[in-house]
Design an enzyme around this catalytic site. Structure first.
Site, PDB file in Angstrom:
ATOM      1  N   HIS A 248     -12.697  -6.093   7.749  1.00 34.16           N
ATOM      2  CA  HIS A 248     -13.333  -7.215   7.057  1.00 34.16           C
ATOM      3  C   HIS A 248     -14.846  -6.961   7.056  1.00 34.16           C
ATOM      4  O   HIS A 248     -15.362  -6.339   7.984  1.00 34.16           O
ATOM      5  CB  HIS A 248     -13.009  -8.498   7.832  1.00 34.16           C
ATOM      6  CG  HIS A 248     -13.423  -9.773   7.179  1.00 34.16           C
ATOM      7  ND1 HIS A 248     -14.707 -10.258   7.250  1.00 34.16           N
ATOM      8  CD2 HIS A 248     -12.722 -10.669   6.443  1.00 34.16           C
ATOM      9  CE1 HIS A 248     -14.775 -11.407   6.590  1.00 34.16           C
ATOM     10  NE2 HIS A 248     -13.585 -11.682   6.089  1.00 34.16           N
TER      11      HIS A 248
ATOM     12  N   ASP B 197     -11.323  -7.259  16.394  1.00 35.67           N
ATOM     13  CA  ASP B 197     -11.418  -8.416  15.516  1.00 35.67           C
ATOM     14  C   ASP B 197     -10.025  -9.021  15.453  1.00 35.67           C
ATOM     15  O   ASP B 197      -9.133  -8.495  14.786  1.00 35.67           O
ATOM     16  CB  ASP B 197     -11.903  -7.959  14.135  1.00 35.67           C
ATOM     17  CG  ASP B 197     -11.767  -9.042  13.072  1.00 35.67           C
ATOM     18  OD1 ASP B 197     -11.226 -10.124  13.369  1.00 35.67           O
ATOM     19  OD2 ASP B 197     -12.198  -8.789  11.933  1.00 35.67           O
TER      20      ASP B 197
ATOM     21  N   GLN C   7      -7.004 -12.415  12.523  1.00 32.74           N
ATOM     22  CA  GLN C   7      -5.676 -12.566  11.903  1.00 32.74           C
ATOM     23  C   GLN C   7      -4.548 -12.267  12.872  1.00 32.74           C
ATOM     24  O   GLN C   7      -3.375 -12.270  12.479  1.00 32.74           O
ATOM     25  CB  GLN C   7      -5.539 -11.640  10.683  1.00 32.74           C
ATOM     26  CG  GLN C   7      -6.543 -11.884   9.580  1.00 32.74           C
ATOM     27  CD  GLN C   7      -6.337 -13.218   8.865  1.00 32.74           C
ATOM     28  OE1 GLN C   7      -5.305 -13.871   9.003  1.00 32.74           O
ATOM     29  NE2 GLN C   7      -7.325 -13.625   8.107  1.00 32.74           N
TER      30      GLN C   7
HETATM   31  N1  PMP Z   1     -12.011 -10.717  10.358  1.00 32.12           N
HETATM   32  C1  PMP Z   1     -10.879 -10.936   9.691  1.00 32.12           C
HETATM   33  C2  PMP Z   1      -9.751  -9.948   9.813  1.00 32.12           C
HETATM   34  C3  PMP Z   1     -10.757 -12.058   8.884  1.00 32.12           C
HETATM   35  O1  PMP Z   1      -9.629 -12.274   8.213  1.00 32.12           O
HETATM   36  C4  PMP Z   1     -11.839 -12.963   8.800  1.00 32.12           C
HETATM   37  C5  PMP Z   1     -11.775 -14.186   7.919  1.00 32.12           C
HETATM   38  N2  PMP Z   1     -11.309 -13.941   6.605  1.00 32.12           N
HETATM   39  C6  PMP Z   1     -12.992 -12.696   9.523  1.00 32.12           C
HETATM   40  C7  PMP Z   1     -13.031 -11.567  10.306  1.00 32.12           C
HETATM   41  C8  PMP Z   1     -14.186 -13.593   9.491  1.00 32.12           C
HETATM   42  O2  PMP Z   1     -13.886 -14.799  10.105  1.00 32.12           O
HETATM   43  P1  PMP Z   1     -14.860 -16.048   9.945  1.00 32.12           P
HETATM   44  O3  PMP Z   1     -15.151 -16.174   8.484  1.00 32.12           O
HETATM   45  O4  PMP Z   1     -14.042 -17.189  10.480  1.00 32.12           O
HETATM   46  O5  PMP Z   1     -16.066 -15.759  10.761  1.00 32.12           O
END
Ligand code: PMP
Length: 407
Positions: A124, A201, A204
């Site tokens: 991400h 991270d 998910q």
């Molecule tokens: N990492 C992953 C794998 C995600 O799916 C997301 C959210 N789409 C994030 C990081 C970022 O999370 P947040 O927007 O809640 O900070």
């Protein structure tokens, strides 16, 4: 243990009663943000109605109760990921802030020009951009682990990238774009053998399977409440106490100090050291309610239910002519990314919205992962404990409608 009763789960989500364009809502966008059960909504409103005050400062009763509610949420969230100590759980705004915190407070003071940071090609943007910014600040280099056509990381390539100048490996536990569940315990073991710290991270992963940070062997674990049925604007960073103690502060301000004078400031112990300013108190309370709710279901039952749903949904989608699934790893969770021959994903999303079906279309904040397949975008159906096989039938019917419109 008996399987989950999805109808009783659905009844706990008020939003699932609403209609969209005159059709029952079919919500397949949980990977962007989950819906909230009554238990979470009520915990947040009850806090505002009966306990609201600032924390850690007041001698008055409301302030004490608010502090207890906030700190009790910390205890429950820490336990949910099997952290050895509640004091190792730092509340943040979410995964994004947790990663930025590690980049600036842990890695930046330890990084020399010419050092390397390793991430994967399926990250991400929140696990790419903070490292790019840090590399620019310090003169370090970002290296990228590739993945294969199925969306599985190339661990041999990873081993080669993990050289003597690597100061951190940052990898996604479960990909939001492809659904791949990465073998993170194995990845941590390989990095640890070379003395390289690992950040995972978990945004998910935590909503879909039991996560035990001690069993994984990682050094940092980041996640967001809103992906796991809790409020937006709150999340967490877990790291061992020794690591947190050795880290520089992140932001400066109130709540993170022991003593301030113009001769110098003494910082509070972790986790408060990293929680400058008034935090999202009601959000943390809702976060605690969300992990209680998931605990009540049982994460093993959640994982079993969703695995069956993912298999059934995948099979149904594959019956649609011209549909291609993007991301076919052996281990997947929560997400089915796909394209439909001759139709732009944005058109798919717009048309099926009129069937009441909510999906995400685009690059899913993982542009390199989607570009790896030579694509600018995919359509993504992502699922939760409140989804059913019957909802996949509605999605499939809607996709047939899309195909008819496009001849
Ligand atoms: N990492 C992953 C794998 C995600 O799916 C997301 C959210 N789409 C994030 C990081 C970022 O999370 P947040 O927007 O809640 O900070």
């Amino acid at each position: 243990a008996p399987a989950l009763d999805v109808e009783s789960i659905r009844a706990q989500f008020p939003i699932l009663e609403r209609q969209v364009h005159g059709k029952p809502l079919v919500y397949f966008d949980t990977a962007a943000s989950a819906q909230r059960p009554r238990a979470v909504i009520d915990a947040v409103s009850r806090f505002y109605e009966t306990q609201n005050a600032n924390i850690h400062r007041g001698v008055h009763l409301l302030s004490q109760e608010a502090t207890d509610a906030y700190e009790s949420a910390r205890t429950r969230v820490a336990k949910f990921i099997n952290a050895p100590s509640r004091d190792e759980l730092v509340f943040t705004r979410g995964t994004t802030e947790s990663i930025n915190l590690v980049a600036q407070a842990f890695l930046r003071p330890r990084l020399q020009p010419g050092d390397e940071i390793v991430v994967s090609e399926m990250e991400h943007h929140s696990n790419i951009v903070p490292w790019q910014m840090l590399c620019e600040q310090v003169g370090a280099t970002l290296k990228v682990i590739p993945f294969n056509d199925a969306g599985e990381l190339d661990l041999d390539a990873m081993d080669e990238l993990l050289g003597p100048r690597v100061k951190l490996l940052a990898v996604v536990h479960v990909s939001n774009a492809l659904g791949t569940v990465n073998p993170v315990a194995e990845i941590c073991a390989r990095a640890k053998a070379k003395g390289i710290p690992v950040l995972l991270d978990g945004a998910q992963a935590v909503p879909h399977q039991a996560v035990d940070v001690q069993a994984l062997g990682c050094d940092f674990y980041c996640f967001s409440a809103h992906k796991m049925y809790g409020p937006t604007g709150v999340g967490a960073l877990w790291a061992p106490m020794a690591t947190l103690k050795a880290m520089a502060p992140y932001q400066g301000g109130g709540e993170m100090i022991l003593k301030v004078s113009f001769d110098g400031t003494e910082y509070a112990a972790p986790p408060n050291k990293f929680e400058a300013g008034t935090p999202n108190i009601a959000g943390a309370v809702g976060f605690g309610a969300a992990v209680d709710w998931l605990d009540g279901l049982g994460m093993d039952r959640v994982a079993a239910y969703e695995a069956a749903l993912l298999a059934a949904g995948t099979e149904r989608l594959q019956s649609v002519p011209g549909l291609n699934i993007v991301g076919t790893a052996r281990a997947k969770a929560g997400v089915i990314s796909f394209t439909l021959d001759g139709v732009h994903p944005h058109d798919i999303g717009t048309i099926i919205d009129h069937y009441g079906v909510a999906i995400r279309t685009g690059h899913h904040c993982a542009m390199p992962a989607i570009a790896r397949f030579g694509l600018p975008a995919t359509a993504r159906a992502s699922l939760a404990v409140y989804n059913t096989v019957a909802e996949f039938d509605v999605l499939v019917e809607a996709l047939h409608g899309v195909r008819e419109m496009f001849g």
